[in-house]
Write a protein that holds these residues in place. Structure first.
Motif, PDB file in Angstrom:
ATOM      1  N   ILE A  85      17.741  -2.962 -46.494  1.00 19.58           N
ATOM      2  CA  ILE A  85      17.302  -1.623 -46.872  1.00 19.58           C
ATOM      3  C   ILE A  85      17.353  -0.720 -45.646  1.00 19.58           C
ATOM      4  O   ILE A  85      16.734  -1.009 -44.621  1.00 19.58           O
ATOM      5  CB  ILE A  85      15.884  -1.635 -47.461  1.00 19.58           C
ATOM      6  CG1 ILE A  85      15.876  -2.462 -48.742  1.00 19.58           C
ATOM      7  CG2 ILE A  85      15.398  -0.205 -47.714  1.00 19.58           C
ATOM      8  CD1 ILE A  85      14.531  -2.589 -49.398  1.00 19.58           C
ATOM      9  N   ILE A  86      18.112   0.356 -45.792  1.00 22.66           N
ATOM     10  CA  ILE A  86      18.194   1.374 -44.757  1.00 22.66           C
ATOM     11  C   ILE A  86      17.426   2.586 -45.252  1.00 22.66           C
ATOM     12  O   ILE A  86      17.793   3.179 -46.271  1.00 22.66           O
ATOM     13  CB  ILE A  86      19.650   1.757 -44.450  1.00 22.66           C
ATOM     14  CG1 ILE A  86      20.402   0.543 -43.904  1.00 22.66           C
ATOM     15  CG2 ILE A  86      19.699   2.930 -43.477  1.00 22.66           C
ATOM     16  CD1 ILE A  86      21.872   0.775 -43.690  1.00 22.66           C
ATOM     17  N   VAL A  87      16.347   2.901 -44.574  1.00 29.44           N
ATOM     18  CA  VAL A  87      15.619   4.118 -44.895  1.00 29.44           C
ATOM     19  C   VAL A  87      16.465   5.270 -44.366  1.00 29.44           C
ATOM     20  O   VAL A  87      16.805   5.316 -43.186  1.00 29.44           O
ATOM     21  CB  VAL A  87      14.208   4.113 -44.266  1.00 29.44           C
ATOM     22  CG1 VAL A  87      13.529   5.462 -44.462  1.00 29.44           C
ATOM     23  CG2 VAL A  87      13.370   2.987 -44.865  1.00 29.44           C
ATOM     24  N   LEU A  88      16.841   6.160 -45.273  1.00 28.18           N
ATOM     25  CA  LEU A  88      17.656   7.330 -44.945  1.00 28.18           C
ATOM     26  C   LEU A  88      16.867   8.543 -45.417  1.00 28.18           C
ATOM     27  O   LEU A  88      16.805   8.817 -46.619  1.00 28.18           O
ATOM     28  CB  LEU A  88      19.023   7.241 -45.635  1.00 28.18           C
ATOM     29  CG  LEU A  88      20.047   8.315 -45.314  1.00 28.18           C
ATOM     30  CD1 LEU A  88      20.428   8.284 -43.839  1.00 28.18           C
ATOM     31  CD2 LEU A  88      21.292   8.136 -46.180  1.00 28.18           C
ATOM     32  N   THR A  89      16.219   9.214 -44.483  1.00 31.07           N
ATOM     33  CA  THR A  89      15.234  10.223 -44.841  1.00 31.07           C
ATOM     34  C   THR A  89      15.249  11.391 -43.869  1.00 31.07           C
ATOM     35  O   THR A  89      15.815  11.282 -42.773  1.00 31.07           O
ATOM     36  CB  THR A  89      13.825   9.574 -44.879  1.00 31.07           C
ATOM     37  OG1 THR A  89      12.877  10.495 -45.381  1.00 31.07           O
ATOM     38  CG2 THR A  89      13.398   9.071 -43.518  1.00 31.07           C
TER      39      THR A  89
END
Length: 137
Positions: A85-89
């Motif tokens: 999971i890559i948090v892209l925020t």
């Protein structure tokens, strides 16, 4: 990709295409829909239309169930926790960065401000997650 911002979703899909990642991208609009997708519930019962993702791009700030809650649930499930999971925020808050990693995020990326920067991020992600790392099936 779990993100409620249509523009961000469109730009990310275009950046993935521009970076020549051949993987199909599927988009859900919030954490509840993401969990339905992962558990093949509701509109996602057909596993051919909702296959297990190789990687999840996760926004933190979404309606219904936010990215933090979804991340906690995914990493607590023995069948799902191996999905990177890559948090892209857009969040730059130290608290969000630390909390995301504490919950099991594999990476935390602040959304780039320009399209060319987003393309470079996608190229780097593709090279690392799909060419360098060996992921479980």
């Amino acid at each position: 990709m779990a993100d409620d911002d249509d523009d961000d979703c469109m730009l990310t899909q275009e950046a993935l295409a521009e970076s020549r990642l051949a993987n199909a991208a599927r988009i859900v609009k919030d954490g509840e829909e993401l969990m339905d997708y992962l558990y093949n519930r509701g509109q996602y019962t057909d596993k051919k239309l909702a296959p297990r993702p190789d990687l999840i791009f996760l926004d933190l700030n979404m309606p219904k169930k936010d990215g933090r809650e979804a991340l906690r649930e995914i990493k607590a499930d023995s069948q799902l926790r191996s999905i990177p999971i890559i948090v892209l925020t857009t969040s730059k808050a130290e608290e969000d960065i630390h909390r995301s990693y504490d919950l099991g995020a594999n990476s935390f990326i602040i959304k780039p401000m320009t399209f060319s920067s987003l393309v470079e991020v996608m190229k780097t992600i593709g090279k690392y997650w799909f060419e360098t790392v060996k992921l479980p099936l």
